[in-house]
Design an enzyme around this catalytic site. Sequence first.
Site, PDB file in Angstrom:
ATOM      1  N   SER A  35     -14.019  20.389  79.325  1.00  0.00           N
ATOM      2  CA  SER A  35     -14.413  21.263  78.230  1.00  0.00           C
ATOM      3  C   SER A  35     -15.743  20.780  77.673  1.00  0.00           C
ATOM      4  CB  SER A  35     -13.344  21.256  77.134  1.00  0.00           C
ATOM      5  OG  SER A  35     -13.683  22.159  76.107  1.00  0.00           O
ATOM      6  N   GLU A  36     -16.651  21.730  77.414  1.00  0.00           N
ATOM      7  CA  GLU A  36     -18.010  21.345  77.015  1.00  0.00           C
ATOM      8  C   GLU A  36     -18.060  20.584  75.700  1.00  0.00           C
ATOM      9  OE1 GLU A  36     -19.682  25.272  74.697  1.00  0.00           O
ATOM     10  OE2 GLU A  36     -20.024  25.121  76.830  1.00  0.00           O
TER      11      GLU A  36
END
Length: 200
Positions: A35-36
């Site tokens: 996840s960024e």
Amino acid sequence: MNDASLRGCIRRRSARLSSRGREPIPPGIEVTLQSENGMLGIGPFPFEGEEDPDLINAGKQTISELASSSYFSSSDSFAMIRGGHIDSTVLGAMEVSESGDIANWMIPGKMIKGMGGAMDLVAGVKKIVVLMEHVSKDGSLKFIPSCSLPLTGRDVVDMIITDLCVFERQSPAAPFSLIELADGVSADEVASKTTARFLR
């Protein structure tokens, strides 16, 4: 994606619509999701009552961690993305062109909060998968000859998964091919809702 393309890859988790793509990973296939906002190794959605408000993905959904999960800054996360260390990403889109262009970050005249990480993803990730509804709520077709909205990336999309079917192309210069139909959907129905050129 087929099982072979999933095996051993790191698939970057995108927000919004494509967050639906996290759950149906077949048993026996190991995929590490990133996840960024700074997590590698996302676990399943938690059961009701077991949510941890400090564990969220880039779409602000509560998630769970695994024994192998690791955490890092957003800058490290984008270094992974921009450095070509992510194998594939699943993104939502408002439009995709027959040449693999993607428009997914703004509609002119509507308020936007920012472009997010999509431009980094389409520039730095090895395989770009679009997950979208085949036709928009207003009836507009989304897989079209050329995008009318501002582009996120040009000639970058490798696969399109919609509620009707799956398209894939083997190289940037190649046309998309229809490779799978949803239950109860015919190739003629797909063709009637697609103005982009594709192979059957």
